[in-house]
Design a protein around this motif. Sequence first.
Motif, PDB file in Angstrom:
ATOM      1  N   UNK A  90      -1.877   1.620   6.009  1.00  0.00           N
ATOM      2  CA  UNK A  90      -0.732   1.220   5.204  1.00  0.00           C
ATOM      3  C   UNK A  90       0.103   0.100   5.821  1.00  0.00           C
ATOM      4  N   UNK A  91      -0.243  -0.386   7.002  1.00  0.00           N
ATOM      5  CA  UNK A  91       0.587  -1.375   7.693  1.00  0.00           C
ATOM      6  C   UNK A  91       0.690  -2.670   6.884  1.00  0.00           C
ATOM      7  N   UNK A  92       1.912  -3.115   6.683  1.00  0.00           N
ATOM      8  CA  UNK A  92       2.147  -4.375   6.004  1.00  0.00           C
ATOM      9  C   UNK A  92       2.090  -4.317   4.495  1.00  0.00           C
ATOM     10  N   UNK A  93       1.843  -3.162   3.940  1.00  0.00           N
ATOM     11  CA  UNK A  93       1.792  -3.021   2.488  1.00  0.00           C
ATOM     12  C   UNK A  93       3.177  -2.680   1.967  1.00  0.00           C
ATOM     13  N   UNK A  94       3.530  -3.149   0.776  1.00  0.00           N
ATOM     14  CA  UNK A  94       4.831  -2.785   0.223  1.00  0.00           C
ATOM     15  C   UNK A  94       4.921  -1.278  -0.038  1.00  0.00           C
ATOM     16  N   UNK A  95       6.024  -0.728   0.265  1.00  0.00           N
ATOM     17  CA  UNK A  95       6.298   0.709   0.084  1.00  0.00           C
ATOM     18  C   UNK A  95       5.318   1.604   0.847  1.00  0.00           C
ATOM     19  N   UNK A  96       4.832   1.117   1.989  1.00  0.00           N
ATOM     20  CA  UNK A  96       3.858   1.895   2.758  1.00  0.00           C
ATOM     21  C   UNK A  96       4.490   3.131   3.388  1.00  0.00           C
ATOM     22  N   UNK A  97       5.796   3.133   3.530  1.00  0.00           N
ATOM     23  CA  UNK A  97       6.469   4.272   4.144  1.00  0.00           C
ATOM     24  C   UNK A  97       6.485   5.500   3.227  1.00  0.00           C
ATOM     25  N   UNK A  98       6.169   5.327   1.946  1.00  0.00           N
ATOM     26  CA  UNK A  98       6.237   6.446   1.007  1.00  0.00           C
ATOM     27  C   UNK A  98       5.103   7.452   1.222  1.00  0.00           C
ATOM     28  N   UNK A  99       3.913   6.971   1.481  1.00  0.00           N
ATOM     29  CA  UNK A  99       2.774   7.876   1.631  1.00  0.00           C
ATOM     30  C   UNK A  99       2.264   7.969   3.061  1.00  0.00           C
ATOM     31  N   UNK A 100       2.218   6.887   3.772  1.00  0.00           N
ATOM     32  CA  UNK A 100       1.625   6.887   5.095  1.00  0.00           C
ATOM     33  C   UNK A 100       0.110   6.904   4.988  1.00  0.00           C
ATOM     34  N   UNK A 101      -0.551   6.965   6.124  1.00  0.00           N
ATOM     35  CA  UNK A 101      -2.007   6.890   6.143  1.00  0.00           C
ATOM     36  C   UNK A 101      -2.650   8.135   5.522  1.00  0.00           C
ATOM     37  N   UNK A 102      -2.147   9.298   5.833  1.00  0.00           N
ATOM     38  CA  UNK A 102      -2.724  10.538   5.294  1.00  0.00           C
ATOM     39  C   UNK A 102      -2.534  10.629   3.780  1.00  0.00           C
ATOM     40  N   UNK A 103      -1.379  10.240   3.311  1.00  0.00           N
ATOM     41  CA  UNK A 103      -1.131  10.258   1.877  1.00  0.00           C
ATOM     42  C   UNK A 103      -2.027   9.290   1.131  1.00  0.00           C
TER      43      UNK A 103
END
Length: 75
Positions: free
Chosen positions: A39-52
């Motif tokens: 998810x690094x550098x993607x918009x709104x990446x903090x919403x799901x994270x890698x596992x999501x």
Amino acid sequence: MDADIISGFISECFGFVCAAAGALFAVGAALNWSRLCDPAGKPRSHLLGRSGRRIFFFAAGCLLVVCGVMIEFHS
């Protein structure tokens, strides 16, 4: 290849193309591919994270496989 040939193939084998794309998503999520799940550098990446993102892409891939198989058997 000519664009007409490619679009003709996709329209003729749409269910197979959906199932193949879904299988690629599901395998990529299961094997934790960085291209798919990072998810690094993607918009709104903090919403799901890698596992999501892995869960989302696995579920979307399974849904695409089911829809692709249903399209192929329906027609």
